[in-house]
Design an enzyme around this catalytic site. Structure first.
Site, PDB file in Angstrom:
ATOM      1  N   ASP A  12       0.854  -1.277  -0.021  1.00  0.00           N
ATOM      2  CA  ASP A  12      -0.041   0.059  -0.112  1.00  0.00           C
ATOM      3  C   ASP A  12       0.978   1.242   0.082  1.00  0.00           C
ATOM      4  O   ASP A  12       2.175   1.129   0.362  1.00  0.00           O
ATOM      5  CB  ASP A  12      -0.905  -0.064   1.218  1.00  0.00           C
ATOM      6  CG  ASP A  12      -1.761   1.029   1.302  1.00  0.00           C
ATOM      7  OD1 ASP A  12      -2.320   1.675   0.297  1.00  0.00           O
ATOM      8  OD2 ASP A  12      -2.103   1.854   2.463  1.00  0.00           O
ATOM      9  N   ASP A  14      -0.258   5.110   0.933  1.00  0.00           N
ATOM     10  CA  ASP A  14      -0.229   6.233   2.116  1.00  0.00           C
ATOM     11  C   ASP A  14      -0.362   5.588   3.429  1.00  0.00           C
ATOM     12  O   ASP A  14      -1.176   4.641   3.646  1.00  0.00           O
ATOM     13  CB  ASP A  14      -1.736   6.816   1.662  1.00  0.00           C
ATOM     14  CG  ASP A  14      -1.914   7.605   0.413  1.00  0.00           C
ATOM     15  OD1 ASP A  14      -0.748   8.244   0.153  1.00  0.00           O
ATOM     16  OD2 ASP A  14      -2.746   7.344  -0.343  1.00  0.00           O
TER      17      ASP A  14
END
Length: 237
Positions: A12, A14
């Protein structure tokens, strides 16, 4: 952990690679606080709403989830709606406008993320970014991380390929297929409960919860095999 057991790492963005989860959190807070005040929606929006309904979800899905938590329904509208509060898409676009203003101040990658990426590059382990954000490529460019990844599966790709967003596993599965690596040979690295749930649902070899604020217990409950606070905990000395 023994990285020799795996053939790819799916990150991922953020909150895992960059502290831009805080940017998104601030943007959502500003957006929903204004919306709730304008429409008299109670109770007020807070951090718990972010972690329960927003974190890791595609933008418009997050709007729907927060509104549903208050039994509020807005017209869907269209992605071309200008920022505002009249439709689901207008609310999502208002949030994105906040994000773009905040990103203009610059982005720095987490040092522990860079250290792990250095180690994986030395081992020639393919890495991909799997993010719900439609701004993922801009964030990677700003953080000078773009060249670290063979593949980026972001909100734009998900929309084009009609992939369900997290907590569905489809974006991670798409990335694994594109890299030519079986799911059970991939490591998923996520800081959001919805992202961890996506990894757990997809039959991936290892799901790592990165606790940047969601809480270790919540990440484990969502299906994380292991939880760390620093990505450097995943490499040896």
């Amino acid at each position: 952990m023994d990285w020799d057991r795996y053939d790819a790492a799916l990150f991922d963005l953020d909150g895992v690679l960059t502290p831009t989860a805080l940017v998104h959190m601030r943007a959502w807070d500003a957006t929903f606080t204004a919306l709730f005040r304008a429409r008299g929606i109670e109770p007020p929006y807070g951090d718990d709403d972010y972690f329960r309904f927003v974190d890791g979800r595609p933008r418009y899905d997050a709007v729907r989830a927060v509104l549903a938590s208050r039994d509020v329904v807005l017209p869907e509208g269209s992605p071309q709606d200008p920022p505002g509060d009249g439709t689901v898409h207008a609310v999502g676009n208002a949030k994105n406008a906040h994000v773009l203003r905040l990103l203009a101040a610059g982005v720095e990658a987490y040092p522990d993320a860079v250290a792990l990426l250095d180690r994986l590059a030395a081992a020639d382990l393919p890495c991909a970014v799997v993010s719900s954000s439609r701004n993922a490529r801009a964030v990677l460019d700003a953080a000078r991380l773009t060249d670290r990844f063979r593949l980026v599966v972001d909100g734009v790709v998900a929309a084009r390929e009609r992939l369900a967003g997290k907590p569905a596993p489809e974006t991670f599965a798409y990335a694994a297929r594109a890299l030519g690596v079986p799911a059970d040979r991939c490591v998923v690295l996520e800081d959001a409960v919805s992202g961890v749930a996506a990894g757990a649902a997809g039959g991936f070899g290892l799901v790592v919860g990165v606790d940047r604020g969601a809480g270790a217990d919540a990440l484990r409950a969502a299906g994380a095999d292991v939880v760390v606070t620093r990505l450097t905990d995943l490499v040896g000395p």
